[in-house]
Design a protein around this motif. Structure first.
Motif, PDB file in Angstrom:
ATOM      1  N   ASN A  45       0.822  -1.207   0.000  1.00 59.85           N
ATOM      2  CA  ASN A  45       0.000   0.000   0.000  1.00 59.85           C
ATOM      3  C   ASN A  45       0.856   1.258   0.000  1.00 59.85           C
ATOM      4  OD1 ASN A  45      -2.478  -1.079  -0.216  1.00 59.85           O
ATOM      5  ND2 ASN A  45      -2.911  -1.126   1.987  1.00 59.85           N
ATOM      6  N   LYS A  46       1.955   1.190   0.748  1.00 62.03           N
ATOM      7  CA  LYS A  46       2.870   2.331   0.805  1.00 62.03           C
ATOM      8  C   LYS A  46       3.457   2.589  -0.590  1.00 62.03           C
ATOM      9  CE  LYS A  46       6.122   4.154   4.113  1.00 62.03           C
ATOM     10  NZ  LYS A  46       7.071   3.845   5.173  1.00 62.03           N
ATOM     11  N   LYS A  47       3.846   1.508  -1.232  1.00 62.80           N
ATOM     12  CA  LYS A  47       4.407   1.630  -2.584  1.00 62.80           C
ATOM     13  C   LYS A  47       3.359   2.206  -3.535  1.00 62.80           C
ATOM     14  CE  LYS A  47       7.418  -2.396  -2.085  1.00 62.80           C
ATOM     15  NZ  LYS A  47       7.550  -3.822  -2.405  1.00 62.80           N
ATOM     16  N   LEU A  48       2.155   1.671  -3.427  1.00 64.82           N
ATOM     17  CA  LEU A  48       1.083   2.118  -4.327  1.00 64.82           C
ATOM     18  C   LEU A  48       0.729   3.579  -4.097  1.00 64.82           C
ATOM     19  CD1 LEU A  48      -0.913  -1.161  -4.319  1.00 64.82           C
ATOM     20  CD2 LEU A  48      -0.308   0.085  -6.388  1.00 64.82           C
ATOM     21  N   ASN A  49       0.825   4.018  -2.819  1.00 67.79           N
ATOM     22  CA  ASN A  49       0.551   5.427  -2.547  1.00 67.79           C
ATOM     23  C   ASN A  49       1.619   6.325  -3.161  1.00 67.79           C
ATOM     24  OD1 ASN A  49      -1.868   5.031  -1.359  1.00 67.79           O
ATOM     25  ND2 ASN A  49      -1.147   5.244   0.753  1.00 67.79           N
ATOM     26  N   LEU A  50       2.853   5.844  -3.125  1.00 66.97           N
ATOM     27  CA  LEU A  50       3.936   6.607  -3.768  1.00 66.97           C
ATOM     28  C   LEU A  50       3.669   6.730  -5.271  1.00 66.97           C
ATOM     29  CD1 LEU A  50       7.185   5.223  -2.075  1.00 66.97           C
ATOM     30  CD2 LEU A  50       6.411   7.607  -2.099  1.00 66.97           C
ATOM     31  N   ILE A  51       3.238   5.612  -5.863  1.00 69.28           N
ATOM     32  CA  ILE A  51       2.931   5.614  -7.302  1.00 69.28           C
ATOM     33  C   ILE A  51       1.758   6.551  -7.579  1.00 69.28           C
ATOM     34  CG2 ILE A  51       2.155   4.176  -9.243  1.00 69.28           C
ATOM     35  CD1 ILE A  51       3.662   1.808  -7.806  1.00 69.28           C
ATOM     36  N   ARG A  52       0.750   6.452  -6.701  1.00 73.01           N
ATOM     37  CA  ARG A  52      -0.415   7.327  -6.841  1.00 73.01           C
ATOM     38  C   ARG A  52       0.006   8.803  -6.840  1.00 73.01           C
ATOM     39  NH1 ARG A  52      -3.373   3.490  -4.251  1.00 73.01           N
ATOM     40  NH2 ARG A  52      -4.961   2.840  -5.724  1.00 73.01           N
ATOM     41  N   PHE A  53       0.881   9.109  -5.896  1.00 70.31           N
ATOM     42  CA  PHE A  53       1.290  10.514  -5.802  1.00 70.31           C
ATOM     43  C   PHE A  53       2.101  10.937  -7.033  1.00 70.31           C
ATOM     44  CE2 PHE A  53       3.892  14.124  -4.420  1.00 70.31           C
ATOM     45  CZ  PHE A  53       2.861  14.999  -4.140  1.00 70.31           C
ATOM     46  N   SER A  54       2.918  10.022  -7.543  1.00 69.30           N
ATOM     47  CA  SER A  54       3.708  10.382  -8.749  1.00 69.30           C
ATOM     48  C   SER A  54       2.770  10.712  -9.914  1.00 69.30           C
ATOM     49  CB  SER A  54       4.672   9.249  -9.123  1.00 69.30           C
ATOM     50  OG  SER A  54       3.976   8.147  -9.675  1.00 69.30           O
ATOM     51  N   ILE A  55       1.644  10.025  -9.971  1.00 66.94           N
ATOM     52  CA  ILE A  55       0.646  10.303 -11.024  1.00 66.94           C
ATOM     53  C   ILE A  55       0.023  11.685 -10.812  1.00 66.94           C
ATOM     54  CG2 ILE A  55      -1.643   9.613 -11.904  1.00 66.94           C
ATOM     55  CD1 ILE A  55      -0.779   6.679 -11.375  1.00 66.94           C
ATOM     56  N   LEU A  56      -0.363  11.932  -9.564  1.00 66.30           N
ATOM     57  CA  LEU A  56      -0.988  13.232  -9.258  1.00 66.30           C
ATOM     58  C   LEU A  56      -0.032  14.382  -9.564  1.00 66.30           C
ATOM     59  CD1 LEU A  56      -2.629  12.183  -5.866  1.00 66.30           C
ATOM     60  CD2 LEU A  56      -3.885  12.895  -7.914  1.00 66.30           C
ATOM     61  N   GLU A  57       1.217  14.186  -9.156  1.00 63.62           N
ATOM     62  CA  GLU A  57       2.227  15.232  -9.359  1.00 63.62           C
ATOM     63  C   GLU A  57       2.444  15.491 -10.854  1.00 63.62           C
ATOM     64  OE1 GLU A  57       5.983  14.092  -7.695  1.00 63.62           O
ATOM     65  OE2 GLU A  57       6.603  16.176  -7.414  1.00 63.62           O
ATOM     66  N   ASN A  58       2.544  14.409 -11.603  1.00 65.39           N
ATOM     67  CA  ASN A  58       2.783  14.519 -13.049  1.00 65.39           C
ATOM     68  C   ASN A  58       1.593  15.207 -13.735  1.00 65.39           C
ATOM     69  OD1 ASN A  58       3.987  14.191 -15.523  1.00 65.39           O
ATOM     70  ND2 ASN A  58       4.413  12.022 -15.265  1.00 65.39           N
ATOM     71  N   CYS A  59       0.400  14.786 -13.353  1.00 63.47           N
ATOM     72  CA  CYS A  59      -0.801  15.379 -13.970  1.00 63.47           C
ATOM     73  C   CYS A  59      -0.933  16.845 -13.593  1.00 63.47           C
ATOM     74  CB  CYS A  59      -2.059  14.622 -13.548  1.00 63.47           C
ATOM     75  SG  CYS A  59      -2.115  12.973 -14.231  1.00 63.47           S
ATOM     76  N   HIS A  60      -0.534  17.162 -12.368  1.00 66.92           N
ATOM     77  CA  HIS A  60      -0.565  18.569 -11.939  1.00 66.92           C
ATOM     78  C   HIS A  60       0.384  19.401 -12.813  1.00 66.92           C
ATOM     79  CE1 HIS A  60      -0.039  22.183  -9.646  1.00 66.92           C
ATOM     80  NE2 HIS A  60       1.253  21.921  -9.493  1.00 66.92           N
ATOM     81  N   LEU A  61       1.584  18.876 -13.040  1.00 70.97           N
ATOM     82  CA  LEU A  61       2.586  19.630 -13.812  1.00 70.97           C
ATOM     83  C   LEU A  61       2.181  19.806 -15.278  1.00 70.97           C
ATOM     84  CD1 LEU A  61       5.848  18.082 -12.315  1.00 70.97           C
ATOM     85  CD2 LEU A  61       5.008  20.422 -11.998  1.00 70.97           C
TER      86      LEU A  61
END
Lengths: 283, 250
Positions: free
Chosen positions: B3-19
């Protein structure tokens, strides 16, 4: 042309194990020998045209050479997105062979007409368009190009030329003032045998075409057996702006008439007499 | 741990989409656990097709997490010369088996590829992940006919059942409808890694055409995004990004 197609395929399939033939439930009886000899490399996928093209793309991805065959409107209009995405966008080679060009099936009505195939497919320069007008010419073009690692479209239609003209080339080149360009089976070259015109024949429309010969002429007539002035568009892109061009093709309209192709072409003013009349009026 | 790994991946998606101000976050989040498992265990020895191409950012994030692409490539998402577009382009990287994005293309491609592999006596399996709205496309059902006729047992179909049909014609009795084409349909929680793994393992062992219906939540993992149609095609603002970071406990 339609009759020789299975013969050409059978011969090629016996030599080339990469060839895969997909049929949209058309002309099945004429492919019976291939079904007997290579039954796991020929599939009648029935009327699922879109999936048939997507399936062909899967075969192509795995290194096979798909030949996909059905009636033009179902193959080109219904499955256009598959041609665009599954083959052109993916850069996967294939051979799409249609039967029933423009109003070849004149008596069957508009559901079976397809005047717009070349106009639509010519939007993608990545597709090679072949429009033979003689069975041996079709054989030559097919054998030469089927494994050229491109997306190829072969338009099987009526036989017009008595002898094959294998490549885009001059048929009459006598420094006449007027040039007639015939595309595919739009009209027989014999029509112009006694006329004071130069004659150029085109059966292959590709990304790169040499139109430098146009410079020699002030008046050019282009006869194309489909909707849209595709050749004129290509020629104009080459900046031959001083050349006066008359494009003769089918009017872009839905046909509500039947009759034989000859009779329907007369009604649509795309018959020999009307074409000659328009050429004579063009000064 | 996962879950921790998946949350990191989730955040990388959010960050990328934000940028880049692009991306279908909800569709990517609904298949994240499935993609994670496929990338971790199954992609090497099988052939994977992401038919629901609009979830591409999910796939790119996995490629980044599993070090198949570097940070620069990942954050080039949707830029002019990027290899990572809004939908995957097969001519850019070999991992994108087919260019997808138009619904209903990936499965027919998979079926042809499955036939070709069988012809070549190649034992690889094809895993095709489709979105449930692709079930509205006629090509999906045409493909199921073809799979059935040609007995293509080397193909595994995973359906991301994130209930996209809430806004359209509904798929009633999906399992029953699919049962005409397969007698091995596994209906699982698509966010439970262990359930996904068990189902894929069974499919790989099986000798028939198998289907996995993965019940998922669109936008899973972030409360604001989950099941929220406003987030179908939307990028987070800087403020939202910070809020989501806290929620993901990063």
């Amino acid at each position: 042309m339609r009759k020789v197609f299975p013969e050409i395929i059978e011969k090629l399939m016996s030599k080339d194990k990469k060839i895969f033939c997909l049929l949209g439930d058309i002309g099945i009886f004429s492919f019976r020998n291939i079904f007997k000899r290579f039954n796991n490399r020929i599939l009648n996928m029935s009327t699922m045209e879109q999936t048939m093209l997507g399936f062909g793309s899967g075969l192509s991805k795995a290194g096979f050479i798909p030949i996909i065959h059905s009636i033009t409107p179902f193959l080109i209009l219904r499955a256009l997105e598959q041609i665009k995405i599954d083959f052109v966008y993916n850069k996967l080679p294939c051979n799409i062979v249609s039967v029933g060009a423009s109003n070849d099936y004149s008596k069957l009505g508009t559901t079976h007409h397809c005047f717009e195939d070349i106009s639509i497919l010519s939007n993608y320069n990545d597709i090679n368009l072949f429009l033979p007008s003689n069975p041996n010419e079709f054989k030559h073009l097919f054998e030469k190009n089927y494994k050229n690692k491109s997306v190829n479209y072969f338009r099987i239609s009526g036989n017009v030329e008595k002898k094959p003209i294998n490549n885009n080339s001059f048929i009459i080149n006598k420094k006449n003032k007027k040039l007639i360009i015939i595309v595919g089976n739009s009209i027989s070259s014999e029509t112009f045998a006694d006329k004071k015109v130069d004659l150029y024949y085109i059966n292959s429309i590709k990304r790169k075409m040499n139109f430098n010969f146009i410079k020699r002429y002030k008046n050019v007539v282009i006869i194309e057996p489909y909707y849209g002035s595709i050749l004129e568009r290509k020629i104009r892109r080459n900046n031959f702006l001083n050349t006066k061009i008359l494009s003769i093709g089918y009017d872009e309209t839905i046909v509500h008439k039947y009759g034989t192709k000859l009779i329907q072409d007369k009604y649509l003013k795309f018959n020999k007499e009307n074409i000659l009349k328009r050429i004579n009026e063009f000064k | 741990m996962e879950n921790k790994k998946l949350n990191l991946i989730r955040f990388s998606i959010l960050e990328n989409c934000h940028l880049t101000k692009e991306g279908h976050i909800g569709s990517a989040f609904s298949i994240l656990e499935i993609l994670f498992l496929i990338f971790k265990k199954y992609i090497k020895n099988n052939f994977f097709i992401l038919s629901k191409g609009h979830a591409s950012i999910g796939m790119y994030a996995m490629m980044y997490y599993f070090k198949q692409i570097n940070k620069k490539t990942f954050f080039s998402f949707c830029k002019l010369d990027s290899k990572l577009g809004g939908h995957p382009d097969s001519t850019k990287l070999p991992i994108f088996s087919f260019s997808t994005g138009s619904l209903g293309h990936g499965l027919p491609n998979a079926v042809g590829y499955a036939y070709a592999l069988r012809q070549k006596k190649d034992k690889k399996r094809i895993i095709c992940l489709v979105g449930d709205q692709e079930l509205m496309e006629g090509t999906t059902w045409e493909s199921l006919h073809a799979i059935d006729n040609y007995k293509l047992h080397n193909l595994i179909l995973i359906i991301d059942r994130n209930k996209s049909d809430f806004r359209s014609i509904k798929f009633h009795n999906l399992k029953k409808k699919l049962s005409v084409f397969s007698n091995k349909i596994y209906e699982i929680n698509g966010h439970n890694i262990s359930s996904i793994d068990k189902a894929i393992k069974k499919c790989l062992k099986g000798k028939n055409f198998n289907i996995i219906i993965a019940n998922t939540v669109k936008g899973y993992g972030i409360k604001t995004i989950a099941n929220n149609p406003a987030w179908h095609h939307r990028a987070p603002t800087a403020q939202e990004l910070m809020k989501f970071k806290k929620e993901l406990k990063i």
